[in-house]
Design a protein around this motif. Sequence first.
Motif, short mmCIF file in Angstrom:
data_model
loop_
_atom_site.label_atom_id
_atom_site.label_comp_id
_atom_site.label_asym_id
_atom_site.label_seq_id
_atom_site.Cartn_x
_atom_site.Cartn_y
_atom_site.Cartn_z
N TYR A 3 6.77 9.75 15.11
CA TYR A 3 7.08 9.97 16.52
C TYR A 3 7.70 11.35 16.69
N LYS A 4 7.36 11.96 17.82
CA LYS A 4 7.90 13.28 18.16
C LYS A 4 8.62 13.22 19.50
N CYS A 5 9.54 14.16 19.69
CA CYS A 5 10.22 14.28 20.98
C CYS A 5 9.25 14.83 22.00
N LYS A 6 9.17 14.18 23.14
CA LYS A 6 8.22 14.63 24.17
C LYS A 6 8.65 15.95 24.82
N ASN A 7 9.88 16.39 24.57
CA ASN A 7 10.35 17.64 25.16
C ASN A 7 10.21 18.82 24.19
N CYS A 8 10.74 18.65 22.95
CA CYS A 8 10.74 19.78 22.02
C CYS A 8 9.69 19.66 20.91
N GLY A 9 9.09 18.45 20.76
CA GLY A 9 8.01 18.30 19.80
C GLY A 9 8.47 18.07 18.37
N ASN A 59 3.51 28.23 19.97
CA ASN A 59 4.45 29.09 19.24
C ASN A 59 5.52 28.29 18.49
N CYS A 60 6.09 27.27 19.17
CA CYS A 60 7.17 26.50 18.54
C CYS A 60 6.83 25.03 18.36
N GLY A 61 5.69 24.56 18.92
CA GLY A 61 5.28 23.17 18.78
C GLY A 61 5.94 22.22 19.74
N SER A 62 6.74 22.71 20.68
CA SER A 62 7.43 21.84 21.63
C SER A 62 6.45 21.23 22.62
N CYS A 78 7.06 29.05 27.78
CA CYS A 78 7.77 27.97 27.10
C CYS A 78 9.27 28.13 27.32
N ASN A 79 9.90 27.08 27.88
CA ASN A 79 11.34 27.18 28.14
C ASN A 79 12.18 26.84 26.91
N ILE A 80 11.50 26.55 25.77
CA ILE A 80 12.22 26.29 24.53
C ILE A 80 12.34 27.56 23.70
N CYS A 81 11.17 28.22 23.44
CA CYS A 81 11.19 29.43 22.61
C CYS A 81 11.11 30.71 23.44
N GLN A 82 10.98 30.55 24.77
CA GLN A 82 10.96 31.69 25.69
C GLN A 82 9.79 32.64 25.45
N GLN A 83 8.65 32.11 25.01
CA GLN A 83 7.47 32.94 24.79
C GLN A 83 6.33 32.48 25.67
N GLU A 84 5.40 33.41 25.94
CA GLU A 84 4.23 33.09 26.73
C GLU A 84 3.10 32.63 25.83
N PHE A 85 2.21 31.80 26.38
CA PHE A 85 1.02 31.39 25.64
C PHE A 85 -0.09 31.08 26.63
N ALA A 86 -1.32 31.11 26.14
CA ALA A 86 -2.49 30.86 26.99
C ALA A 86 -2.51 29.41 27.42
N ASN A 87 -2.82 29.17 28.70
CA ASN A 87 -2.92 27.82 29.24
C ASN A 87 -4.17 27.14 28.67
N PRO A 88 -4.01 26.04 27.92
CA PRO A 88 -5.18 25.38 27.35
C PRO A 88 -6.08 24.74 28.39
N LEU A 89 -5.55 24.51 29.59
CA LEU A 89 -6.37 23.94 30.66
C LEU A 89 -7.13 25.00 31.44
#
Length: 218
Positions: A3-9, A59-62, A78-89
């Motif tokens: 099981y993983k945390c649904k917020n931080c992963g 970037n962080c898996g969250s 990402c509000n966890i690692c503060q980095q941008e990433f491409a929207n998979p949708l």
Amino acid sequence: MAYKCKNCGKFVAKDAAVCKHCGQENPAVLANSTNNVSGEQVNKVTGSSDDSCQIQCPNCGSQLTLPRQFRNDYYLHCNICQQEFANPLKPIGKSENFLKKHGCLIFIIFIVVISAIAYITEGGERIKADGTTVYTITKDIYAPSTEAAAKAMINSMVRNGNDPVSNLGHVYNNDADFTHVFENDKVVVIKKISSGYLIRKIRDYQTAVVPNDSYLKE
């Protein structure tokens, strides 16, 4: 099952009340309960009133909640690692991705091209031979005082193979045809000639020929 945390992963216990990593309440979700969309993991949050999605930060898996209004954004934050990433949708086309990566370089090239066009349009002349624009001499020079003296100096240099001693001899023997222009003298350009620029000093109105525009600063 994991099981993983649904917020931080990050991995948490199945019955954990709070995620020990980020503090999320009731954090546990099955680690393998996601569907792959464009190479990224996305969960549909069932029963959500705003039709939001769970996506994973590459970037962080969250695990992040993506509200509906951001679904069409090309890039997410990402509000966890503060980095941008491409929207998979929202898969990014080649043109958008190219602009994202090279936008700054394209802008610089655009400015250079516009500047070059402006330079060509103006005739490629930085120095205005209008007899009124004031320039500052950038270095001392003992220069021919007239256009004729400049031509005679060039002819002499050609004849003697640009020998320094012979050049000095020509200047010594024709001293009246030369004038001293000092660094920081204020001058105006009378005209452009084949051997450089014919200038007039403001302080004593003497003329001289400077060989190129590196001797002039506006």
